[in-house]
Each structure stands twice: as structure tokens, then as C-alpha cells.
Design a protein around this motif. Structure first.
Motif, short mmCIF file in Angstrom:
data_model
loop_
_atom_site.label_atom_id
_atom_site.label_comp_id
_atom_site.label_asym_id
_atom_site.label_seq_id
_atom_site.Cartn_x
_atom_site.Cartn_y
_atom_site.Cartn_z
N ALA A 10 20.80 43.77 -72.90
CA ALA A 10 20.71 45.23 -73.10
C ALA A 10 22.10 45.85 -73.16
CB ALA A 10 19.92 45.85 -71.95
N ARG A 11 22.16 47.05 -73.71
CA ARG A 11 23.45 47.75 -73.81
C ARG A 11 23.86 48.33 -72.46
NH1 ARG A 11 20.59 49.30 -78.26
NH2 ARG A 11 20.01 51.30 -77.31
N ASN A 12 22.87 48.76 -71.68
CA ASN A 12 23.12 49.38 -70.38
C ASN A 12 21.81 49.40 -69.59
OD1 ASN A 12 21.61 51.57 -71.48
ND2 ASN A 12 23.50 52.37 -72.40
N ARG A 13 21.82 50.05 -68.43
CA ARG A 13 20.62 50.10 -67.59
C ARG A 13 19.46 50.79 -68.28
NH1 ARG A 13 23.32 52.14 -61.90
NH2 ARG A 13 24.90 50.49 -61.74
N ILE A 14 19.77 51.86 -69.00
CA ILE A 14 18.71 52.60 -69.69
C ILE A 14 18.05 51.73 -70.74
CG2 ILE A 14 18.16 54.62 -71.09
CD1 ILE A 14 18.99 55.22 -68.21
N ASP A 15 18.86 50.98 -71.45
CA ASP A 15 18.32 50.08 -72.46
C ASP A 15 17.51 48.97 -71.80
OD1 ASP A 15 17.97 49.27 -75.14
OD2 ASP A 15 19.57 47.77 -74.94
N ALA A 16 17.99 48.49 -70.65
CA ALA A 16 17.26 47.45 -69.91
C ALA A 16 15.90 47.97 -69.46
CB ALA A 16 18.08 47.01 -68.70
N LEU A 17 15.85 49.21 -69.02
CA LEU A 17 14.58 49.82 -68.63
C LEU A 17 13.63 49.89 -69.82
CD1 LEU A 17 15.62 52.79 -66.31
CD2 LEU A 17 14.21 50.83 -65.68
N ARG A 18 14.17 50.28 -70.96
CA ARG A 18 13.34 50.36 -72.18
C ARG A 18 12.73 49.00 -72.51
NH1 ARG A 18 13.86 48.68 -77.01
NH2 ARG A 18 16.05 48.09 -76.72
N ILE A 19 13.56 47.97 -72.49
CA ILE A 19 13.10 46.62 -72.83
C ILE A 19 12.01 46.18 -71.85
CG2 ILE A 19 13.78 44.18 -72.94
CD1 ILE A 19 16.57 45.20 -73.87
N ALA A 20 12.26 46.40 -70.55
CA ALA A 20 11.30 45.98 -69.53
C ALA A 20 9.98 46.73 -69.64
CB ALA A 20 11.92 46.18 -68.14
N ARG A 21 10.06 48.03 -69.93
CA ARG A 21 8.83 48.82 -70.06
C ARG A 21 8.05 48.40 -71.29
NH1 ARG A 21 6.03 51.17 -66.62
NH2 ARG A 21 5.39 52.80 -68.06
N GLU A 22 8.73 48.21 -72.41
CA GLU A 22 8.04 47.83 -73.64
C GLU A 22 7.42 46.44 -73.54
OE1 GLU A 22 10.89 48.23 -76.76
OE2 GLU A 22 10.75 50.43 -76.83
N SER A 23 8.00 45.61 -72.66
CA SER A 23 7.48 44.25 -72.46
C SER A 23 6.43 44.20 -71.36
CB SER A 23 8.63 43.30 -72.12
OG SER A 23 9.59 43.26 -73.14
N HIS A 24 6.17 45.38 -70.73
CA HIS A 24 5.18 45.50 -69.65
C HIS A 24 5.55 44.63 -68.43
CE1 HIS A 24 2.63 47.70 -72.42
NE2 HIS A 24 2.74 46.71 -73.29
N TRP A 25 6.85 44.51 -68.17
CA TRP A 25 7.30 43.78 -66.99
C TRP A 25 7.39 44.70 -65.77
CZ3 TRP A 25 11.73 41.49 -70.38
CH2 TRP A 25 11.20 40.45 -71.17
N ILE A 26 7.50 45.99 -66.00
CA ILE A 26 7.50 46.97 -64.91
C ILE A 26 6.57 48.11 -65.28
CG2 ILE A 26 9.83 46.40 -64.16
CD1 ILE A 26 10.80 48.94 -65.49
#
Length: 201
Positions: A185-201
Motif C-alpha cells: 500500500a501507499r500508506n495506512r489509508i491505502d492499507a485500510l482500503r485494501i483490507a476493507r475491499e478484501s473483507h479482512w476487517i
């Protein structure tokens, strides 16, 4: 010796039924029942019951945070009771100090046994439930990294996360840095986006 139990449930009939069920067992002493989480924490701080059972509905995300607060009180152990548990709830409970997760459809004998085991210092998590919730599939993150990221998603600061998980601020930052790296990810916000879209959180 009797096990002092506090029952917390916002639903009146459910709270009364749960209290009546526990009262049938001589080894359990119902020291109180509360209808909201703030009263639950206040009662636990004042009276230090052995086990605090927090019954909640699936959509009540605050239940986990309050169960963690209860778990931080010396002499108190908390367990969550619900019809079902979401993956983030199980992960947070597993990574933190919550002593157990019990589903409402378990037989009374199994429920009583869970309370006894929690009182003895064990952690009681349904094996099938835990494996299903913690099984990350293609997720490269560890349960602790997922727990930290979930707190970030909920708006907690690094300091607040460190306090919740009893870690240093630097350790929390290291976890977040690892999350960003693993998810590319580019940063924490991007990491959150990836995790949410992948349904990991």
C-alpha cells in the motif's frame, strides 16, 4: 466458593432469562445485572465480580471495547455472548484480554462450563468459530496486525491502540509499517482500503 457473576444485556427479557438460568446453579452468585455498558464497567470497578458476561447483538460494536475495559480491571474476567460473531470481533477478542466468546445456542451445561473455565483463568473460544474467523485465506497479515488495523479503521490513535493492546507506541507503528509493506500500500489509508475491499476487517 461461589463464582461472582455480573450479567450485562441491553435487552430486558434476555437479561432476566440469563440471570434466572445462572441462578439455578449454586456455584454461581449473581452479584448484579446491568442494562448498558457504562453501568457494566462502573459496577465491575466497584464490586470486582469474578466473571462479567456481556450479552450483545451482532451490530453492537461497542460491546467488544467495553469487554476489554472490564478485562483490564484487576480480578475481573469478561466473556462475550452473542448469536453470532463477526470476524473483526473474534480477532479483537483473540488478540486482546477478553476471556471468551460463547454463542447463544450452546447447551446450558456447556455455557456453565465456559464460565467455570474462564474463572479458572482459561480462555474459552469455540474452535470452529475461531478457525473460521482467524483463517485469513490469502490475507498476508497476522491476527495482531489485523487487530491493529481494525482499531485504526475505528479511528483510534497510535497511543490509544498501544494502551488497548498493552504495547508501546513504537511497536504499534512497527505493526502499521509492516501492514503497509505487506499489502504493498501507499500508506495506512491505502492499507485500510485494501483490507476493507478484501473483507479482512
Amino acid at each position: 466458593m461461589a463464582i461472582d457473576v455480573l450479567v450485562s444485556d441491553v435487552l430486558h427479557l434476555s437479561r432476566f432469562a440469563l440471570t434466572a438460568l445462572l441462578a439455578q446453579e449454586e456455584e454461581f452468585r449473581i452479584v448484579g445485572s446491568t442494562a448498558n455498558y457504562l453501568d457494566t464497567v462502573e459496577f465491575a470497578e466497584l464490586h470486582r465480580p469474578d466473571v462479567v458476561i456481556i450479552s450483545f447483538q451482532r451490530e453492537e460494536s461497542d460491546a467488544v471495547a467495553f469487554a476489554e475495559k472490564v478485562a483490564s480491571i484487576p480480578g475481573c474476567r469478561s466473556m462475550l455472548l452473542a448469536t453470532s460473531f463477526t470476524r473483526p470481533v473474534v480477532r479483537r477478542a483473540f488478540a486482546g484480554d477478553i476471556a471468551g466468546l460463547v454463542q447463544r445456542d450452546v447447551p446450558p451445561r456447556q455455557f456453565f462450563d465456559a464460565i467455570r473455565r474462564v474463572h479458572l483463568g482459561e480462555r474459552v473460544f469455540d474452535a470452529e468459530l475461531t478457525v473460521a474467523a482467524l483463517g485469513n485465506g490469502d490475507c498476508p497479515l497476522t491476527p495482531r496486525e489485523l487487530s491493529v488495523l481494525t482499531y485504526v479503521y475505528q479511528g483510534d490513535t497510535v497511543g490509544e491502540i498501544a494502551t488497548r493492546l498493552r504495547l508501546s507506541d513504537g511497536t504499534v507503528r512497527n505493526y502499521l509499517s509492516s501492514v503497509v509493506t505487506k499489502l504493498k500500500a501507499r500508506n495506512r489509508i491505502d492499507a485500510l482500503r485494501i483490507a476493507r475491499e478484501s473483507h479482512w476487517i
